[in-house]
Design an enzyme around this catalytic site. Structure first.
Site, short mmCIF file in Angstrom:
data_model
loop_
_atom_site.label_atom_id
_atom_site.label_comp_id
_atom_site.label_asym_id
_atom_site.label_seq_id
_atom_site.Cartn_x
_atom_site.Cartn_y
_atom_site.Cartn_z
N ASP A 231 -2.67 80.59 44.31
CA ASP A 231 -1.57 80.86 43.37
C ASP A 231 -0.79 82.12 43.74
O ASP A 231 -0.23 82.79 42.88
CB ASP A 231 -2.09 80.99 41.93
N GLU A 232 -0.71 82.42 45.04
CA GLU A 232 -0.02 83.64 45.47
C GLU A 232 1.49 83.46 45.62
O GLU A 232 2.20 84.42 45.88
CB GLU A 232 -0.59 84.14 46.81
N ASN B 66 -5.82 69.19 44.79
CA ASN B 66 -6.34 70.06 43.74
C ASN B 66 -5.55 71.34 43.56
O ASN B 66 -5.81 72.10 42.64
CB ASN B 66 -7.81 70.40 44.00
N GLY C 256 -1.63 72.58 43.31
CA GLY C 256 -0.22 72.20 43.31
C GLY C 256 0.71 73.39 43.45
O GLY C 256 0.33 74.53 43.24
N HIS C 257 1.94 73.10 43.85
CA HIS C 257 2.96 74.14 43.88
C HIS C 257 4.32 73.50 43.64
O HIS C 257 4.48 72.29 43.79
CB HIS C 257 2.95 74.91 45.20
N ASN D 282 -0.77 72.46 38.65
CA ASN D 282 -1.46 71.17 38.58
C ASN D 282 -2.22 70.98 37.28
O ASN D 282 -2.18 69.91 36.67
CB ASN D 282 -2.46 71.06 39.74
N LEU E 157 6.49 91.06 43.27
CA LEU E 157 6.63 92.50 43.05
C LEU E 157 7.37 92.77 41.75
O LEU E 157 7.08 93.75 41.04
CB LEU E 157 7.38 93.13 44.23
N ASP E 158 8.32 91.90 41.41
CA ASP E 158 9.14 92.10 40.21
C ASP E 158 8.33 92.06 38.92
O ASP E 158 8.76 92.60 37.90
CB ASP E 158 10.25 91.04 40.16
N SER F 285 8.90 89.12 48.44
CA SER F 285 9.55 88.24 47.49
C SER F 285 9.79 88.97 46.18
O SER F 285 8.88 89.60 45.64
CB SER F 285 8.69 87.00 47.25
N SER G 100 11.63 87.36 43.43
CA SER G 100 11.87 86.41 42.35
C SER G 100 11.44 85.03 42.83
O SER G 100 11.19 84.84 44.03
CB SER G 100 13.36 86.39 41.93
#
EC number: 6.3.4.4
Length: 431
Positions: free
Chosen positions: A13-14, A38, A40-41, A301, A333-334, A414, A416
């Site tokens: 989930d990074e 197993n 999802g993204h 997921n 970071l935001d 990143s 956003s």
């Protein structure tokens, strides 16, 4: 020019989806090499959201996409995900999607066993927190040399013997659990009903990738989950059933390790975890709630809320070593905007002794206490920043501190969920 392996450097989930999408636009071939459906993204392309769990991200951009032998394939989910993409206007054909002929299948009996075990473990207080999608049992059958693989669907004359062997094992388990047995005819029907949907995509993936490499194609290896869920190097037994470190990209695709190239570790600016298991830096206070709310920390997921905590440099530094990470993409970071102060874990205290690594012992992992340094936060917004000059001085200081503590540079940053809101320091394909 080099090939790129993308892995999560934490517990998953990074934010791999956004980074993989950004890279897939520059790649020629995208390869899944472990896991199943197993993890999802979500990809957002031209304002349209695509939710993927099994299929490689490159499909939404029309790139050659490959499911390697290291992936366990649920044929029913495969069909459903393909149909959903087609309904959104994405062309999914054998011209752009290939599945390794030696990839194992996830069947209904695997899902049954996964759910039964998790229920039993929940009652005894020893649950792992699986997605109940049959991933673990399917890998067990692979290692136990009784799995039914994609190529078996193309050989109807030998399939019955393989069904018998598989059912001998599973029906013994079901009898022990007080469940009715699965009949030969039921499993045979399940397999023959999906064959026509899977076989057109079957290929010798190892050969295909070797040909693409020799032709000069840019190959992107798309990892799922995170390195701390690796079956060998993660927080065992609270791990997944496959290897998630970068080395698996070779074993799970059939392309030799010398072809892997740049290893990009996707790294969240704080830490999250779904499911059970140790989490030294977990926060149960208002800061934890802030990270969860602002970061929208809910599984794509499963819909399960993620546990949140401060950035753990010990864990990521360990992942840098076990996966040979060349550089990281620092995400979200935001989410840290507006906090008065930030903490980073730089070590652990175990039974009164300071250590700089996560021990392998399950009991020791549960006892470690984080040692923090505190940094000044920033009030300015970093949302949408696309160059270093757009970042507050304290945000830059935070990033530099992370680099120093984990022993790897930030290649991408990143700010956003939008793919354009990315600061590129080093192009992994040119790294």
């Amino acid at each position: 020019m080099t090939n790129v392996v993308v892995i999560g450097s934490q517990w998953g989930d990074e934010g791999k989806g956004k980074i993989v999408d950004w890279l897939s636009e520059r790649a020629d071939v995208i390869v899944r090499f472990q896991g199943g459906h197993n993890a999802g993204h979500t990809l957002v392309v031209d304002g349209v959201s695509y939710k993927l769990a099994l299929l490689p991200s490159g499909l939404v951009r029309g790139k050659l996409s490959v499911i390697g032998n290291g992936v366990v394939v649920d044929p029913h989910h495969f069909v459903a995900e393909v149909e959903k993409l087609r309904a959104q206007g994405i062309a999914v054909t054998p011209d752009v999607l290939r599945i390794a002929e030696n990839a194992p299948l996830i069947l209904s009996l695997h899902r049954d066993l996964d759910a039964l075990r998790e229920d039993a473990a929940s009652n005894s207080g020893t649950k792992i927190g699986t997605t109940r999608r049959g991933i673990g049992p399917a890998y067990e059958d692979k290692v136990g040399r009784r799995a039914i693989r994609v190529i078996d669907l193309s050989e109807p004359e030998t399939l019955p013997a393989k069904i018998d062997r598989l059912l001998t094992h599973h029906n013994a388990l079901r009898r022990g659990m007080g469940l009715s047995e699965i009949s030969f005819n039921a499993l045979h029907e399940e397999l023959t009903s999906v064959a026509e949907h899977i076989l057109p995509y079957m290929d010798q993936v190892w050969r295909l990738l070797d040909e693409q490499r020799k032709a000069g194609a840019r190959i992107l290896f798309e990892g799922a989950q995170g390195a701390l869920l690796d079956n060998d190097h993660g927080t065992y037994p609270f791990v997944t059933s496959s290897n998630t470190v970068a080395g698996q990209a070779a074993a799970g695709s059939g392309l030799g390790p010398t072809a892997l190239g740049y290893v990009l570790g996707i790294t969240k600016a704080y830490t999250t975890r779904v499911g059970e298991g140790p989490f030294p830096c977990e926060l149960h206070d208002e800061i934890g709630k802030h990270l969860s709310t602002v970061g929208r920390e809910v599984g794509v997921n499963t819909g399960r809320p993620r546990r949140c905590g401060w950035f753990d440099a010990v864990l990521v530094r360990q992942t840098v070593k076990t996966s040979g990470i060349t550089g990281i993409a620092l995400t979200k970071l935001d989410v840290l905007d507006g906090l008065d102060e930030l903490k980073i874990c730089i070590g652990y205290r175990l039974d009164g002794k300071e250590i700089d690594y996560l021990p392998s012992s399950q009991a020791a992992q549960a006892r470690v206490e984080p040692i923090y340094i505190t940094l000044e936060g920033w009030k300015e917004s970093t949302v949408g920043a696309r160059k270093w000059a757009d970042l507050p001085a304290q945000a830059i200081k935070y990033v530099r501190q992370v680099e120093e503590l984990i022993g790897a540079p930030v290649a991408m940053l990143s700010t956003s969920p939008e793919r354009e809101d990315t600061i590129l320091v080093t192009d992994p394909f040119e790294g």
